[in-house]
Scaffold this motif. Structure first.
Motif, PDB file in Angstrom:
ATOM      1  N   LEU A   1       0.856  -1.175   0.066  1.00  0.00           N
ATOM      2  CA  LEU A   1       0.136   0.151  -0.162  1.00  0.00           C
ATOM      3  C   LEU A   1       0.956   1.271   0.042  1.00  0.00           C
ATOM      4  CD1 LEU A   1      -2.871  -1.147   2.526  1.00  0.00           C
ATOM      5  CD2 LEU A   1      -3.183  -0.700  -0.049  1.00  0.00           C
ATOM      6  N   ARG A   2       2.030   1.111   0.607  1.00  0.00           N
ATOM      7  CA  ARG A   2       2.776   2.437   0.741  1.00  0.00           C
ATOM      8  C   ARG A   2       3.613   2.593  -0.498  1.00  0.00           C
ATOM      9  NH1 ARG A   2       4.733  -0.049   5.932  1.00  0.00           N
ATOM     10  NH2 ARG A   2       3.241   0.779   7.633  1.00  0.00           N
ATOM     11  N   ASN A   3       4.099   1.391  -1.103  1.00  0.00           N
ATOM     12  CA  ASN A   3       5.119   1.635  -2.295  1.00  0.00           C
ATOM     13  C   ASN A   3       4.861   1.110  -3.526  1.00  0.00           C
ATOM     14  OD1 ASN A   3       7.347   2.252  -0.310  1.00  0.00           O
ATOM     15  ND2 ASN A   3       6.751   0.193   0.597  1.00  0.00           N
ATOM     16  N   THR A   4       3.667   0.431  -3.717  1.00  0.00           N
ATOM     17  CA  THR A   4       3.398  -0.308  -4.999  1.00  0.00           C
ATOM     18  C   THR A   4       2.094  -0.046  -5.740  1.00  0.00           C
ATOM     19  OG1 THR A   4       4.986  -2.055  -4.467  1.00  0.00           O
ATOM     20  CG2 THR A   4       3.462  -2.423  -6.348  1.00  0.00           C
ATOM     21  N   ILE A   5       0.911  -0.035  -4.690  1.00  0.00           N
ATOM     22  CA  ILE A   5      -0.416   0.029  -5.301  1.00  0.00           C
ATOM     23  C   ILE A   5      -0.969   1.514  -5.257  1.00  0.00           C
ATOM     24  CG2 ILE A   5      -2.778  -0.517  -4.840  1.00  0.00           C
ATOM     25  CD1 ILE A   5      -1.499  -2.981  -3.256  1.00  0.00           C
ATOM     26  N   LYS A   6      -1.328   1.841  -6.475  1.00  0.00           N
ATOM     27  CA  LYS A   6      -1.683   3.216  -6.571  1.00  0.00           C
ATOM     28  C   LYS A   6      -3.297   3.211  -6.889  1.00  0.00           C
ATOM     29  CE  LYS A   6       2.504   5.025  -6.597  1.00  0.00           C
ATOM     30  NZ  LYS A   6       2.806   4.179  -5.434  1.00  0.00           N
ATOM     31  N   GLY A   7      -3.968   4.042  -6.720  1.00  0.00           N
ATOM     32  CA  GLY A   7      -5.370   4.109  -6.957  1.00  0.00           C
ATOM     33  C   GLY A   7      -6.204   3.198  -5.938  1.00  0.00           C
ATOM     34  N   ASN A   8      -7.558   3.026  -6.131  1.00  0.00           N
ATOM     35  CA  ASN A   8      -8.455   2.378  -5.201  1.00  0.00           C
ATOM     36  C   ASN A   8      -8.141   0.970  -5.311  1.00  0.00           C
ATOM     37  OD1 ASN A   8      -9.558   1.850  -7.448  1.00  0.00           O
ATOM     38  ND2 ASN A   8     -11.558   2.640  -7.138  1.00  0.00           N
ATOM     39  N   ILE A   9      -8.493   0.247  -4.235  1.00  0.00           N
ATOM     40  CA  ILE A   9      -8.324  -1.368  -4.196  1.00  0.00           C
ATOM     41  C   ILE A   9      -9.450  -1.836  -3.474  1.00  0.00           C
ATOM     42  CG2 ILE A   9      -6.780  -0.725  -1.979  1.00  0.00           C
ATOM     43  CD1 ILE A   9      -5.351  -3.333  -3.168  1.00  0.00           C
ATOM     44  N   LEU A  10      -9.558  -3.209  -3.802  1.00  0.00           N
ATOM     45  CA  LEU A  10     -10.720  -3.876  -2.978  1.00  0.00           C
ATOM     46  C   LEU A  10      -9.784  -5.130  -2.656  1.00  0.00           C
ATOM     47  CD1 LEU A  10     -13.375  -5.002  -2.438  1.00  0.00           C
ATOM     48  CD2 LEU A  10     -13.765  -5.977  -4.656  1.00  0.00           C
TER      49      LEU A  10
ATOM     50  N   GLU B   1     -13.095   1.103   4.085  1.00  0.00           N
ATOM     51  CA  GLU B   1     -14.329   0.895   4.648  1.00  0.00           C
ATOM     52  C   GLU B   1     -14.405  -0.781   4.604  1.00  0.00           C
ATOM     53  OE1 GLU B   1     -16.838   2.428   5.366  1.00  0.00           O
ATOM     54  OE2 GLU B   1     -15.940   4.430   5.170  1.00  0.00           O
ATOM     55  N   SER B   2     -15.282  -1.317   5.132  1.00  0.00           N
ATOM     56  CA  SER B   2     -15.610  -2.779   4.759  1.00  0.00           C
ATOM     57  C   SER B   2     -16.826  -3.321   4.612  1.00  0.00           C
ATOM     58  CB  SER B   2     -14.879  -3.483   6.290  1.00  0.00           C
ATOM     59  OG  SER B   2     -15.673  -3.356   7.419  1.00  0.00           O
ATOM     60  N   ILE B   3     -17.199  -4.552   4.352  1.00  0.00           N
ATOM     61  CA  ILE B   3     -18.381  -5.087   4.152  1.00  0.00           C
ATOM     62  C   ILE B   3     -18.186  -6.598   4.221  1.00  0.00           C
ATOM     63  CG2 ILE B   3     -19.547  -3.330   2.798  1.00  0.00           C
ATOM     64  CD1 ILE B   3     -19.026  -5.189   0.324  1.00  0.00           C
ATOM     65  N   HIS B   4     -19.163  -6.944   5.374  1.00  0.00           N
ATOM     66  CA  HIS B   4     -19.578  -8.464   5.687  1.00  0.00           C
ATOM     67  C   HIS B   4     -20.995  -8.718   5.942  1.00  0.00           C
ATOM     68  CE1 HIS B   4     -18.648  -8.179   9.892  1.00  0.00           C
ATOM     69  NE2 HIS B   4     -17.577  -7.509   9.705  1.00  0.00           N
ATOM     70  N   GLY B   5     -20.954  -9.871   6.127  1.00  0.00           N
ATOM     71  CA  GLY B   5     -22.439 -10.661   6.521  1.00  0.00           C
ATOM     72  C   GLY B   5     -22.957  -9.937   7.899  1.00  0.00           C
TER      73      GLY B   5
ATOM     74  N   GLU C   1     -14.147   8.739  -0.812  1.00  0.00           N
ATOM     75  CA  GLU C   1     -14.130   9.201   0.414  1.00  0.00           C
ATOM     76  C   GLU C   1     -13.339   8.159   1.022  1.00  0.00           C
ATOM     77  OE1 GLU C   1     -17.991  10.038   2.705  1.00  0.00           O
ATOM     78  OE2 GLU C   1     -18.840  10.131   0.851  1.00  0.00           O
ATOM     79  N   ALA C   2     -13.020   7.043   0.563  1.00  0.00           N
ATOM     80  CA  ALA C   2     -12.003   5.936   1.031  1.00  0.00           C
ATOM     81  C   ALA C   2     -11.479   5.312  -0.177  1.00  0.00           C
ATOM     82  CB  ALA C   2     -12.817   4.996   2.170  1.00  0.00           C
ATOM     83  N   ASN C   3     -10.372   5.035  -0.313  1.00  0.00           N
ATOM     84  CA  ASN C   3      -9.782   4.052  -1.157  1.00  0.00           C
ATOM     85  C   ASN C   3      -9.435   2.887  -1.042  1.00  0.00           C
ATOM     86  OD1 ASN C   3      -7.681   4.642   0.480  1.00  0.00           O
ATOM     87  ND2 ASN C   3      -6.127   4.813  -1.147  1.00  0.00           N
ATOM     88  N   ILE C   4      -9.825   2.417   0.105  1.00  0.00           N
ATOM     89  CA  ILE C   4      -9.631   0.834   0.295  1.00  0.00           C
ATOM     90  C   ILE C   4     -11.150   0.167   0.867  1.00  0.00           C
ATOM     91  CG2 ILE C   4      -8.376  -0.767   1.694  1.00  0.00           C
ATOM     92  CD1 ILE C   4      -6.239   1.203   1.973  1.00  0.00           C
ATOM     93  N   LEU C   5     -11.220  -0.822   0.275  1.00  0.00           N
ATOM     94  CA  LEU C   5     -12.676  -1.602   0.585  1.00  0.00           C
ATOM     95  C   LEU C   5     -12.116  -3.021   0.843  1.00  0.00           C
ATOM     96  CD1 LEU C   5     -15.837  -1.573   0.882  1.00  0.00           C
ATOM     97  CD2 LEU C   5     -16.035  -2.057  -1.375  1.00  0.00           C
ATOM     98  N   ILE C   6     -12.584  -3.400   2.138  1.00  0.00           N
ATOM     99  CA  ILE C   6     -12.292  -4.919   2.499  1.00  0.00           C
ATOM    100  C   ILE C   6     -13.629  -5.632   2.478  1.00  0.00           C
ATOM    101  CG2 ILE C   6     -10.911  -6.334   4.114  1.00  0.00           C
ATOM    102  CD1 ILE C   6      -9.860  -3.939   5.221  1.00  0.00           C
ATOM    103  N   ALA C   7     -13.527  -6.844   1.930  1.00  0.00           N
ATOM    104  CA  ALA C   7     -14.726  -7.443   1.912  1.00  0.00           C
ATOM    105  C   ALA C   7     -14.749  -9.069   2.009  1.00  0.00           C
ATOM    106  CB  ALA C   7     -15.609  -7.226   0.581  1.00  0.00           C
ATOM    107  N   THR C   8     -15.616  -9.865   2.442  1.00  0.00           N
ATOM    108  CA  THR C   8     -15.719 -11.254   2.081  1.00  0.00           C
ATOM    109  C   THR C   8     -16.310 -11.709   0.827  1.00  0.00           C
ATOM    110  OG1 THR C   8     -17.939 -11.307   3.224  1.00  0.00           O
ATOM    111  CG2 THR C   8     -16.066 -11.853   4.487  1.00  0.00           C
ATOM    112  N   ASP C   9     -16.154 -12.886   0.295  1.00  0.00           N
ATOM    113  CA  ASP C   9     -16.600 -13.164  -0.963  1.00  0.00           C
ATOM    114  C   ASP C   9     -18.088 -12.855  -1.157  1.00  0.00           C
ATOM    115  OD1 ASP C   9     -14.485 -13.862  -2.586  1.00  0.00           O
ATOM    116  OD2 ASP C   9     -14.197 -15.493  -1.027  1.00  0.00           O
ATOM    117  N   VAL C  10     -18.761 -13.390  -0.180  1.00  0.00           N
ATOM    118  CA  VAL C  10     -20.238 -13.371  -0.296  1.00  0.00           C
ATOM    119  C   VAL C  10     -20.815 -11.852  -0.077  1.00  0.00           C
ATOM    120  CG1 VAL C  10     -22.651 -13.835   1.031  1.00  0.00           C
ATOM    121  CG2 VAL C  10     -20.698 -15.567   0.818  1.00  0.00           C
ATOM    122  N   ALA C  11     -20.330 -10.887   0.521  1.00  0.00           N
ATOM    123  CA  ALA C  11     -20.524  -9.648   0.826  1.00  0.00           C
ATOM    124  C   ALA C  11     -20.444  -8.888  -0.482  1.00  0.00           C
ATOM    125  CB  ALA C  11     -19.895  -9.099   1.836  1.00  0.00           C
ATOM    126  N   ALA C  12     -19.271  -9.315  -1.409  1.00  0.00           N
ATOM    127  CA  ALA C  12     -18.721  -8.532  -2.423  1.00  0.00           C
ATOM    128  C   ALA C  12     -19.603  -9.213  -3.802  1.00  0.00           C
ATOM    129  CB  ALA C  12     -17.282  -8.558  -2.727  1.00  0.00           C
TER     130      ALA C  12
END
Length: 411
Positions: free
Chosen positions: A240-249, A273-277, A295-306
């Motif tokens: 996240l600090r060195n390689t990834i640019k832009g938004n990410i799931l 932000e995050s989403i799960h059941g 407003e956030a550039n990172i979203l963390i999710a489980t497979d079912v929620a996404a």
């Protein structure tokens, strides 16, 4: 081929043109004519292939052709069943956009939220209903929903529906609809459970198979990082600090894993932000909106929620945990690199996930590039962690009545 050649009418063509869709996707090209012919159809297609339009457009066309003049007392003539609330909301938005220049109406009902507004909507009368199974049956029990006039039934994401334990609900809903209806079943994968379901409820179904595994691979640059399990969080922060640019799931296998990673990233001042059941419907919807609105550039999710969630212009996907089902990997990375854009998929692999990589590469018939130059490499000889169970190797069974009687009492 263009949409006009598929035999769609002017109001639909106008709505499609406004969405800037120039040509139908393979799944639309193959499915739309079959639906217009009134056939039962089984479609094997993953999220991101344009499958919602593959059934929404022909359903709208069929309903448009047999439209009743009066707006009052509209009957539900098309029913779409979806496993998750997010997907249901999204399907309904698509119907709304495509039916813009028609008099056709649609609404969505799902659990986890108040019934009253949904009942009020239904009482106005709708042509198309999108629903999750539980809420639909609740409303039917209360005599709010009448399925006697359903002409087309759609089961979307059927494999996920069965995984989530909705098989009995789905069969019940199918029986509540008229026997002469048209049934369309969409599923990312066709496991045996789905085959059994299709055999029991579809008649002489036409099959459409769109396997976008190579398509997903073509537009998404895939990178693999071998790292010990305890170092995954540090490697994630490093990327996240060195390689990834832009938004990410970011995908994690469990709800607990989602929460844990979110906590760590928030401590490191990331907008997450995050989403799960376990989260309420409103919380999930808000989290998704904040991510879509940047407003956030990172979203963390489980497979079912996404599952089924559409995020325009997603730059990156990170598989924090690799899935044990190879198709799930293709689903995940297919979220980026859509609509002609390119994207990057990063995967962190610990020793116990190496076998998953083998089956993923076999399915995609593609070798994933391995990045060796990073601060937390995995020792090639590292063995998967074996979690030893503490305590006796003998299971502590319940004592029999006889042995209890033999025991000497002190009293």
């Amino acid at each position: 081929m263009n949409f006009k050649e598929l035999g769609l009418n002017k109001p639909l063509l106008r709505a499609v043109a406004e969405k800037n869709y120039n040509a139908p996707t393979p799944v639309q090209e193959m499915t739309i004519p079959l639906v217009l012919e009134g056939k039962d159809v089984i479609v094997s297609a993953q999220t991101g292939t344009g499958k919602t339009a593959a059934y929404a457009l022909p359903i709208l066309q069929l309903l448009f052709n047999r439209q009743e003049a009066s707006k009052k007392g509209k009957k539900i003539r098309a029913l779409v069943i979806s496993p998750t609330r997010e997907l249901a909301v999204q399907i309904q938005e698509n119907f709304k956009e495509y039916s813009l220049y028609t008099e056709l109406t649609s609404t969505v009902v799902y659990g986890g939220t108040a019934m009253e507004p949904q009942i009020a909507e239904l009482k106005k009368g709708v042509d198309i209903l999108v629903a999750t199974p539980g809420r639909l049956l609740d409303l039917h029990k209360q005599d709010v929903i009448n399925l006697d006039y359903v002409e087309t039934l759609v089961l979307d994401e059927a494999d996920l529906m069965l995984d989530m334990g909705f098989i009995d609900d789905v069969k019940k809903i199918e029986r509540l609809c008229p026997s002469g209806k048209q049934t369309l079943l969409f599923s990312a994968t066709i496991p045996y459970k789905v085959v059994q379901l299709t055999n029991s409820i579809l008649k002489n179904a036409s099959k459409v198979n769109v396997t976008p595994t190579s398509l997903a691979a073509a537009r998404v640059y895939q990178l693999l990082y071998f790292t010990p399990k305890p170092n995954k969080i540090e490697l994630c922060l490093h990327l996240l600090r060195n390689t990834i640019k832009g938004n990410i799931l970011i995908f994690r296998r469990t709800k607990h894993g989602v929460d844990k990673l979110e906590e760590t990233l928030l401590k490191n001042n990331y907008k997450v932000e995050s989403i799960h059941g376990d989260k309420s419907q409103d919380d999930r919807q808000d989290a998704l909106s904040r991510f879509k609105n940047k407003e956030a550039n990172i979203l963390i999710a489980t497979d079912v929620a996404a599952r089924g969630i559409d995020i325009d212009n997603l730059d990156n996907v990170l598989n924090f945990d690799l899935p044990n089902i190879p198709e799930t990997y293709v689903h995940r990375i297919g979220r980026t690199g859509r609509a002609g854009q390119s994207g990057t998929a990063y995967s962190l692999c610990s020793a116990d996930e190496k076998e998953y990589v083998i089956s993923i590469q076999k399915l995609m018939q593609k070798h994933i590039d391995v990045v060796e130059d990073h601060p937390f490499p995995l020792d090639p000889k590292a063995k998967p962690e074996v979690h030893k169970r503490k305590g006796s190797k003998h299971k502590k069974g319940r004592k029999s009545e006889a042995s209890k009687k033999k025991k000497k009492r002190w009293y």
